[in-house]
Design an enzyme around this catalytic site. Structure first.
Site, PDB file in Angstrom:
ATOM      1  N   GLN A   1       0.822  -1.221   0.000  1.00  0.00           N
ATOM      2  CA  GLN A   1       0.000   0.000   0.000  1.00  0.00           C
ATOM      3  C   GLN A   1       0.852   1.265   0.000  1.00  0.00           C
ATOM      4  O   GLN A   1       0.627   2.176  -0.808  1.00  0.00           O
ATOM      5  CB  GLN A   1      -0.927  -0.012   1.223  1.00  0.00           C
TER       6      GLN A   1
ATOM      7  N   THR B   1       5.833   0.784  13.031  1.00  0.00           N
ATOM      8  CA  THR B   1       4.428   0.545  13.374  1.00  0.00           C
ATOM      9  C   THR B   1       4.095   0.902  14.818  1.00  0.00           C
ATOM     10  O   THR B   1       4.975   0.907  15.691  1.00  0.00           O
ATOM     11  CB  THR B   1       4.111  -0.948  13.147  1.00  0.00           C
TER      12      THR B   1
ATOM     13  N   TYR C   1       4.928  -9.878  15.729  1.00  0.00           N
ATOM     14  CA  TYR C   1       5.008  -8.862  14.682  1.00  0.00           C
ATOM     15  C   TYR C   1       5.642  -7.588  15.237  1.00  0.00           C
ATOM     16  O   TYR C   1       6.608  -7.062  14.677  1.00  0.00           O
ATOM     17  CB  TYR C   1       3.615  -8.565  14.122  1.00  0.00           C
TER      18      TYR C   1
ATOM     19  N   TRP D   1      -2.643   1.629  11.374  1.00  0.00           N
ATOM     20  CA  TRP D   1      -3.929   1.338  10.724  1.00  0.00           C
ATOM     21  C   TRP D   1      -3.951   1.809   9.267  1.00  0.00           C
ATOM     22  O   TRP D   1      -4.845   2.536   8.828  1.00  0.00           O
ATOM     23  CB  TRP D   1      -5.064   1.983  11.500  1.00  0.00           C
TER      24      TRP D   1
END
Length: 289
Positions: free
Chosen positions: A12, A101, A125, A151
């Site tokens: 993305q 993240t 993760y 997100w």
């Protein structure tokens, strides 16, 4: 003409980075087939051959639940891969932008996580991403740039927005988790922040997400409202708030992972749009497609 090497170019963020490429840059877009970042020799060979001026590491193992079982693969991509890119960047005096993240935090806070907040991830993760970030800092020192986000979604690839739209077309009722709080982020917004960071030669830890906060339930309800308004959905359905305990998963998720963007907004001279504004822009793209 500066060369920008983008790893994870089929993801993305990779997609948004390519379509927002500023003038004066040549893009070297690589996926795992073109460049295996888990292989140090492959990284060194690619860098020697193509001589990029900047590396943006947008590659990541992001299957949060599968990471609990596929630990070695998550480590190889998120930790070893980051290390290999950082070492190549140091050896060749190349700038590295490491994308990270909100999962590096424990999710137990009650106010937004600052850039210097203690990292204490719960699942594999988050641990593999945290360890990769730390190795980047160990190797590059004050020259390191790590941008944490949360997100993420885009008109490209698979994500929560597109999954919700599909479910809302297929079902009359959904149960969505309401006790996990964070901030949705349009990958286009993050891409613009990355380019600004490169322009200003920013270093250190930074946070970028869209503005505001939401639960997954809030996010889903907004997707439904925007979907109906734009004609992507023909009607509203029933969305029920549920708890994390109602929907157990192999990996635990942070209950609260809102990121404090104050330092980054000041450093870049940019502020994020509210997440509802960004969501509407992205969903207009979906309609146009």
């Amino acid at each position: 003409m500066k060369k920008i090497l983008i790893t994870g170019a089929d993801g993305q963020l990779g997609f948004e980075l390519q379509r927002s490429l500023p003038a004066g840059f040549e893009c070297l877009a690589t996926d795992k087939d073109a460049l295996d970042i888990t292989d140090a020799q492959a990284v060194n060979t690619y860098v020697d051959e193509h001589k990029p001026d900047v590396i943006i590491n947008a590659a990541a193992y992001t299957a949060v639940d599968k990471a609990e079982e596929e630990t070695e693969l998550a480590i190889a991509i998120n930790t070893t891969g980051a290390k290999n890119l950082a070492q190549a960047a140091k050896d060749k005096a190349i700038k590295l932008v490491q994308i990270s993240t909100d999962f590096v935090f424990d999710g137990k806070a009650c106010s937004p996580y600052t850039v210097d907040a203690i990292t204490d991830p719960d699942g594999y993760y988050g641990k593999t991403k945290r360890d990769g970030d730390n190795l980047v800092v160990d190797i590059l020192g004050d020259e390191a740039l790590i941008i944490r986000t949360s997100w993420l979604y885009s008109s490209h690839g698979n994500n929560f927005v597109k999954t919700m739209l599909r479910f809302m077309l297929e079902r009359e009722e959904l149960g969505i988790i309401a006790d996990q709080i964070g901030t949705p982020t349009w990958a286009n917004s993050l891409a613009n922040a990355v380019w600004k960071s490169i322009e200003l030669d920013t270093t250190g830890f930074h946070h970028w997400s869209d503005a505001g906060v939401a639960s997954w339930y809030d996010f889903a309800y907004a997707i439904m409202e925007e979907g109906v308004s734009l004609g992507l959905l023909d009607k509203e359905i029933t969305i029920n708030p549920i708890t994390t305990a109602d929907y157990p998963t192999p990996a635990s998720r942070p209950c609260y992972s809102v990121l404090d963007k104050t330092v980054t907004w000041k450093a870049l001279g940019l502020k994020s749009d509210h997440w509802r504004v960004a969501l509407r822009k992205m969903m207009k793209e979906l309609k146009a497609k």
